[in-house]
Scaffold this motif. Structure first.
Motif, mmCIF file in Angstrom:
data_model
loop_
_atom_site.group_PDB
_atom_site.id
_atom_site.type_symbol
_atom_site.label_atom_id
_atom_site.label_comp_id
_atom_site.label_asym_id
_atom_site.label_seq_id
_atom_site.Cartn_x
_atom_site.Cartn_y
_atom_site.Cartn_z
ATOM 1 N N PRO B 56 0.830 -1.213 0.000
ATOM 2 C CA PRO B 56 0.000 0.000 0.000
ATOM 3 C C PRO B 56 0.864 1.262 0.000
ATOM 4 C CG PRO B 56 -0.846 -1.568 1.586
ATOM 5 C CD PRO B 56 0.473 -2.118 1.084
ATOM 6 N N LEU B 57 0.384 2.313 -0.643
ATOM 7 C CA LEU B 57 1.183 3.531 -0.848
ATOM 8 C C LEU B 57 1.802 4.141 0.419
ATOM 9 C CD1 LEU B 57 -0.601 5.651 -3.589
ATOM 10 C CD2 LEU B 57 1.513 4.376 -3.761
ATOM 11 N N PRO B 58 1.042 4.276 1.519
ATOM 12 C CA PRO B 58 1.672 4.927 2.678
ATOM 13 C C PRO B 58 2.961 4.212 3.116
ATOM 14 C CG PRO B 58 -0.676 4.683 3.043
ATOM 15 C CD PRO B 58 -0.361 3.941 1.783
ATOM 16 N N ALA B 60 4.780 2.055 1.150
ATOM 17 C CA ALA B 60 5.741 2.098 0.044
ATOM 18 C C ALA B 60 6.466 3.445 0.047
ATOM 19 C CB ALA B 60 5.028 1.878 -1.277
ATOM 20 N N MET B 83 -0.920 10.611 3.811
ATOM 21 C CA MET B 83 -1.863 9.556 3.427
ATOM 22 C C MET B 83 -2.315 8.712 4.612
ATOM 23 S SD MET B 83 -0.711 8.021 -0.193
ATOM 24 C CE MET B 83 0.945 8.587 -0.408
ATOM 25 N N ASP B 88 -7.664 12.620 5.695
ATOM 26 C CA ASP B 88 -8.708 12.753 4.664
ATOM 27 C C ASP B 88 -8.187 13.237 3.322
ATOM 28 O OD1 ASP B 88 -10.785 11.790 6.058
ATOM 29 O OD2 ASP B 88 -11.543 13.730 6.712
ATOM 30 N N LYS B 89 -6.894 13.065 3.077
ATOM 31 C CA LYS B 89 -6.371 13.525 1.786
ATOM 32 C C LYS B 89 -6.373 12.377 0.797
ATOM 33 C CE LYS B 89 -3.212 17.366 2.598
ATOM 34 N NZ LYS B 89 -3.903 18.012 3.683
ATOM 35 N N SER B 90 -6.667 12.688 -0.470
ATOM 36 C CA SER B 90 -6.505 11.672 -1.508
ATOM 37 C C SER B 90 -5.009 11.559 -1.781
ATOM 38 C CB SER B 90 -7.246 12.075 -2.770
ATOM 39 O OG SER B 90 -6.605 13.183 -3.363
ATOM 40 N N ALA B 91 -4.621 10.471 -2.464
ATOM 41 C CA ALA B 91 -3.195 10.282 -2.731
ATOM 42 C C ALA B 91 -2.645 11.454 -3.546
ATOM 43 C CB ALA B 91 -2.980 8.962 -3.468
ATOM 44 N N LEU B 123 -2.900 8.181 -8.893
ATOM 45 C CA LEU B 123 -2.214 7.483 -7.808
ATOM 46 C C LEU B 123 -3.210 6.807 -6.861
ATOM 47 C CD1 LEU B 123 0.770 7.183 -7.068
ATOM 48 C CD2 LEU B 123 0.522 9.089 -5.508
ATOM 49 N N GLY B 124 -3.077 5.501 -6.729
ATOM 50 C CA GLY B 124 -3.916 4.759 -5.787
ATOM 51 C C GLY B 124 -5.343 4.541 -6.243
ATOM 52 N N LEU B 125 -5.663 4.955 -7.463
ATOM 53 C CA LEU B 125 -7.061 4.879 -7.895
ATOM 54 C C LEU B 125 -7.333 3.781 -8.913
ATOM 55 C CD1 LEU B 125 -8.255 8.561 -8.256
ATOM 56 C CD2 LEU B 125 -9.133 6.797 -6.750
ATOM 57 N N THR B 126 -6.292 3.103 -9.372
ATOM 58 C CA THR B 126 -6.510 2.088 -10.393
ATOM 59 C C THR B 126 -5.896 0.764 -9.939
ATOM 60 O OG1 THR B 126 -4.452 2.652 -11.487
ATOM 61 C CG2 THR B 126 -6.420 3.780 -12.254
#
Lengths: 329, 176
Positions: B56-58, B60, B83, B88-91, B123-126
């Motif tokens: 997961p991005l946070p 990574a 993140m 509440d922030k989007s990537a 980022l993080g949406l697909t």
């Protein structure tokens, strides 16, 4: 007790919802929260909640409203909710995107829908997600106590293999979970001793596993195999964990029935469920019919929503072909 | 030519200051190239994290930040913090916000920043495939920026240094 359960669900679910929708949901009182079963977000659609008594749509001010005046869920709300649910990493949930739902801490489930991308005729992944459905997991400890006395064998202290049937949303999974918990922990008052339980949770609905660990109470002696196909999963647990009781839900396929037979032959008690509104309906399904003809299940519990979810209509004994539940006046 | 020692000292000061200014300009070019290279390394690490372990991005981003270090690593670390739960922030917001926060510590041009911000688009949406494509695309654009930064450096690094020293000398002559 109920308040604790509902406020815990609130704490677990609200941080995962986009802030604008969250502000609206925050205005609901604890009593309303306690009854909510689903929160539905659809791109361009009204904010809809489903509860035991029917649906509820909310205005931007958090008041009940009709579809025309309800808060309209925007694309941004869906996107942000997805990011919050997936920790900004949808790609880490490919298996979940293929199955169409993911489980979040607390065992709640988030159903997803959008455009399916196919590979060789099977759904490979979902893209352009446009609908989300938060299904609030509610444990109701104590639901099994009413039926447990009927599941106990008269001699030897054994437990009968049991099939739970009901129409959708009548509390099958809730009852199954509580039976599993009681058999695993033991209930001294009912002379039920603790047992090793194997639980195959194909849809992560019984134990609500998040990253492999159960979020709902399934007992201290329960080994959960999460997300595995039921048939294969039961065989694996039989070999690896030597359970005394095997539990799984929604059997129906040929391989599920074959695995159940295998368990019973190995001397393992099976507790499971199937979709059916009436007993007769079971006989229309060949694989389950075969199990019934072999008298694999000495007890069949029939549930309905007639007096709220989880109403026990019958405790059926296929051998005597009788309902052994005393009629309520 | 010089009347007093004070004048000598003053002239020396002007020349030194001007040389330092030139040196700073030259260093800016070197640092920009180095930071772009670090970002490029970050993208490669991200590609690995996503394609092999689907981290997961946070997590990574924080791992990449630790590995790279410096202001560019700081961008990844800051984005990772943004993140985490509760913000509440989007990537995309987290990434762009982190780039802005570190603007003073980095030597990127406006175009460089645009390339970097492009990573945030999906980022993080697909799914995994979509993420890797996005990284590839940004990586491609970054190659151009790197090429340009290299050219800029070889062309102008020495120029800024000479310009600093000579400019200082010219100023001294002019003042006398």
């Amino acid at each position: 007790m109920v308040k604790n359960v509902s406020s815990r669900a609130t704490e677990q679910v609200l941080p995962l919802v986009a802030p604008r929708v969250r502000e609206i949901l925050k205005r609901l009182d604890d009593k309303t929260w306690g009854k909510i079963e689903e929160i539905r977000l659809r791109e361009g659609g009204p904010l809809q909640l489903c509860r035991a008594g029917g649906e509820l749509m909310l205005s931007p001010a958090g008041e009940p409203a009709d579809a025309g005046r309800a808060y309209r869920v925007e694309e941004e709300d869906i996107t942000l909710t997805l990011q919050l649910v997936s920790k900004c990493s949808l790609y880490a949930f490919e298996e979940e995107l293929r199955r169409g739902y993911l489980t979040v801490p607390g065992g709640h489930r988030v159903g997803l829908s959008g455009k399916a991308v196919l590979e060789k005729g099977y759904i490979k992944v979902l893209r352009h997600l446009s609908s989300m459905n938060f299904r609030i997991a509610r444990e109701v400890p104590g639901t099994a106590e009413k039926v447990l006395p009927y599941l106990r064998a008269p001699q030897g202290g054994g437990i009968f293999s049991t099939l739970i049937i009901s129409p959708p949303q009548a509390g099958k999974t809730t009852l199954l979970r509580d039976i599993v918990r009681c058999l695993s922990d033991g209930v001294p008052g009912l002379r039920i001793k603790p047992r090793k339980v194997g639980l195959v949770d194909e849809r992560s609905e019984i134990a609500g596993c998040f990253e492999g660990s159960p979020q709902l109470q399934v007992g201290k002696r329960t080994d959960v195999l999460d997300s595995a196909p039921k048939g294969e999963g039961m065989m694996l647990l039989l070999r690896s964990m030597s359970p005394e009781v095997m539990a799984t839900d929604e059997i129906g396929r040929e391989e599920d029935a074959a695995a159940v037979e295998e368990m019973v032959n190995a001397g393992v008690t099976v507790v499971t469920s199937a979709h059916a509104s009436y007993l007769e309906e079971l006989y229309h399904r060949p694989s389950i019919r075969r199990l019934l003809e072999q008298e694999v299940f000495p007890r069949i519990l029939v549930l309905s929503r007639s007096r709220g979810a989880g109403t026990i209509e019958q405790v059926f004994d296929p051998v005597s072909e009788k309902n052994i539940l005393p009629r309520l006046s | 030519m010089f009347d007093t020692a004070a004048q000598v000292a003053g002239a020396a000061c002007v020349v030194v200051a001007a040389s330092l200014w030139g040196e700073m300009k030259a260093r800016g070019l070197i640092y920009r190239l180095r930071q772009l290279q670090q970002f490029h390394q970050g993208l490669r690490l991200l590609d690995t994290e996503i394609s092999y372990t689907a981290t997961p991005l946070p997590y990574a981003f924080s791992r990449i930040g630790d590995r790279i270090g410096g202001p560019v690593g700081g961008i990844f670390l800051q984005a990772s913090r943004y993140m985490q739960e509760g913000s509440d922030k989007s990537a995309r917001e987290a990434w762009v916000g982190a780039i802005d926060d570190n603007q003073n510590a980095t030597y990127f041009t406006r175009e460089d920043r645009k390339v970097m911000e492009a990573l945030g688009v999906s980022l993080g949406l697909t799914d995994r495939e979509g993420q890797l494509q996005q990284i590839q695309m940004v990586s491609g654009e970054l190659e151009y920026a790197l090429e340009e930064a290299r050219r800029e450096r070889s062309k102008h690094e020495r120029m800024w240094r000479y310009l600093g020293v000579l400019g200082g000398v010219a100023l001294v002559i002019f003042l006398i």
